[in-house]
Design an enzyme around this catalytic site. Structure first.
Site: not given
Length: 657
Positions: A235-236, A458, A461, A532
């Site tokens: 990956p970069p 939030e 979550h 989400d």
């Protein structure tokens, strides 16, 4: 003392360097001066028609010279020139060989007729003559545009042929030359393997290449051959180019570095010519290393883009590279290193053994490697004594080496912005928030109703992730807008090599809990859950179509890891299967959404308490959730098991002693 000062001042006077263009300037100045002083306008005066007739009738004219059929130069007899009327008309540069007057007569035929009539009527004895004269200065001005274009062409041709001040690589006649930057004894690379933290497996692979170059007899004496190429894939930001620099610093051999795009040019055949020139230079300086960064610029699989035609310049460059890599002998000691993060699009002929014998995968660093990378990038910083590097490594899952370097720099900038004397632990946490979530926008105007919705979103979550065993543990929740998000939550995901279905479902449930909290508390949903839903949709589709974790579809995958499907415009499944896939994805998402609602409904009072605390503080941490919810249920169960493991480990150590 005074004499010394005088000598020093005379030495400091810079004399102008000779320039060949000065000669051109002197010649032009002399030419213009000659034309100016030789001009007849400085020695003669123009006559009107009446004045000309008077002089003509007085028989003072010695001869008349008609110049270019337009103007008559009038020469006066030597005895007549002493007359008072002629004396006062003499020019400053007048001489006996120059005309005293000139007369613009108009039509030549009428003028000649008038002269003949006057000559016969008055018995005049002057002579007439016709001449053609060319004024070089006027001719130069006429042809000046052409002279300018020719001079401009000569100037550019000199530059393009290497005669100008520009480098040879940019000249038109050197366009087929390699653009590789050479690092040798004069320009050494100071990077070594000590500067490369982590990447232990990759370092071992490339260390062997360095050994090949330093002592090839050690391997060739047993009949082994030096590998021709090594491909760094990953990956970069994982350190592929840094690893190549370390090889250059350790090997102490000529190192040619360039990018894959350096071969690409608008002129046909230039890329292939540069490849030939590159390998020719490398062979002359062998043992040597060629490093081609971003090789996918020229190494992309051939024949995939039919719009470019068969005579594609990039394909010609790749063909030449394939020939050169498999063309030079092993005794030349030239090794090719290449780096790319798009190994899936490279041509199969380039990847085969004999060209790139080794493929070294440079992966994202794990916890221990991130800690080592932090140690490297923290050295230049003035750090506070209470800094916990291990905690920083835990807080940065999925960060590459380049990301960690950027994090350390951001932390230093944040500390400097606050005029601190050292970089503290909180500065690094703020830098993580800045990189992951974006810039904090405290001045963004949000209505109280929107703020309450964001807080419950939030909090949803945070509540679900706290109650689900396989969801990532919470670190921090905020309702302060950052970047494009109105609120954010930071988690500390477990670093897993494989993921089970239960773990993916728990993560999906925690992700959907934000929208579920809005539905449960307000009986309304908003557009704030777009990110989400995107995340959950990707996970559900991956479970069904990639990982084979769905009972209806079964142990099938429709994912091609090579990225080189032969049928790019058709689905690898029927329309009936597509309907089943869509239905199963929808079922998975809806089941987890309902599961999130059930969890939040069970812990509704704690959810409301958490949201109100979040509205008051705007930012809450893990300890605040422990105060409201207590410890996570499965963490309490896991603690006795961990204690038993600790006792068992201590007993083993005592037995070893």
């Amino acid at each position: 003392m005074g004499q010394d000062k005088k000598n020093n001042s005379s030495k400091n006077i810079k004399t102008p360097k000779f320039n060949f263009y000065w000669i051109y300037g002197i010649v032009i100045a002399l030419f213009i001066g000659y034309q100016f002083f030789n001009s007849e306008s400085m020695s003669s005066r123009n006559l009107s028609q009446n004045e000309f007739k008077t002089i003509l009738s007085d028989n003072d004219i010695d001869k008349i010279v008609i110049v270019n059929r337009d103007v008559a130069d009038i020469y006066i007899k030597s005895d007549a020139s002493e007359k008072e009327k002629h004396k006062k008309n003499k020019g400053s540069l007048y001489s006996a060989n120059t005309p005293m007057y000139y007369y613009d007569f108009g039509d030549l035929q009428n003028f000649e007729k008038e002269l003949e009539e006057s000559k016969t009527a008055n018995s005049l004895d002057f002579d007439t003559a016709n001449v053609e004269k060319t004024n070089i200065l006027e001719q130069i001005f006429v042809y000046l545009p052409f002279i300018f274009l020719i001079g401009l062409w000569i100037y550019f041709m000199r530059r393009m042929s290497g005669g100008g001040s520009g480098g040879g690589g940019g000249q038109i006649f050197n366009i087929g030359k390699s653009k590789a930057k050479l690092f040798d004894q004069d320009q050494k690379v100071k990077t070594s393997f000590k500067d490369v933290a982590g990447l232990e497996g990759a370092k071992e692979e490339v260390q062997e290449i360095v050994d090949f170059l330093k002592s090839p007899e050690k391997y060739t004496s047993l009949g082994g051959k030096i590998p021709k190429g090594a491909l760094l894939v990953g990956p970069p930001g994982t350190g592929k180019t840094l690893l190549a620099k370390a090889v250059a610093g350790e090997a102490e051999v000529p190192f040619f570095s360039l990018s894959g795009s350096d071969f690409v040019e608008m002129f046909v055949g230039v890329g292939a010519s540069r490849v030939r020139d590159l390998f020719k230079q490398a062979q002359q300086k062998s043992p040597s290393i060629i490093f081609i960064d971003e090789i996918d610029a020229i190494g992309r699989a051939r024949g995939k883009n039919n719009m470019t035609g068969g005579n594609d310049e990039r394909e010609n460059t790749l063909n030449q590279l394939l020939t050169e890599m498999d063309g030079f002998g092993t005794d030349t000691n030239v090794i090719v290193l290449a780096a790319t993060n798009r190994a899936d699009v490279l041509d199969k002929a380039l990847m085969r053994a004999g060209r790139f014998d080794r493929q070294i995968y440079v992966d994202l660093p794990d916890l221990k490697e991130r800690e080592e990378i932090f140690q490297v990038h923290l050295k230049p910083l003035k750090l506070d004594k209470g800094l916990d590097v291990e905690f920083l490594a835990q807080q940065t899952p999925g960060f590459s080496g380049a990301d960690i370097a950027n994090l350390c720099n951001e932390a230093a900038l944040i500390a400097a912005r606050s005029s601190k004397k050292s970089v503290e632990h909180q500065d690094f946490l703020d830098a993580v928030d800045r990189i992951v979530g974006g810039l904090e926008k405290k001045n963004k105007i949000i209505s109280p109703k929107e703020k309450k919705t964001i807080a419950f979103h939030e909090a949803g979550h945070a509540t679900a992730s706290w109650m689900l065993e396989h969801a990532a543990p919470l670190v921090k929740v905020t309702i302060v807008p950052r970047g494009q998000s109105l609120g954010a939550a930071w988690y500390l995901p477990e670093e897993r090599q494989i993921v089970q279905a239960e773990q993916m479902l728990d993560e999906m449930c925690a992700t959907l809990a934000g929208r579920a909290a809005e539905k449960l508390i307000f009986n309304k949903i908003s557009t704030g859950a777009l990110n989400d839903l995107e995340k959950v949709m990707r996970q559900a589709r991956a479970m069904v179509t990639i990982y084979g974790l769905n009972d209806k579809i079964g142990n099938l995958t429709y994912y091609d890891s090579t990225g080189q499907q032969d049928y790019n415009f058709t689905k690898p499944y029927s329309e009936q299967t597509a309907q089943v896939i869509d239905k199963e994805i929808s079922n998975i998402v809806e089941e987890q959404y309902q599961r999130a609602i059930d969890i939040l409904n069970t812990n509704k009072e704690k959810l409301i308490t958490l949201a109100e605390h979040l509205l008051e503080k705007e930012v809450i941490f893990k300890k605040d959730l422990e105060t409201i919810f207590g410890k996570r249920p499965f963490e309490i169960e896991a603690e006795p098991a961990k204690e038993d493991e600790k006792i068992e480990k201590e007993q083993k150590e005592e037995g070893n002693i």
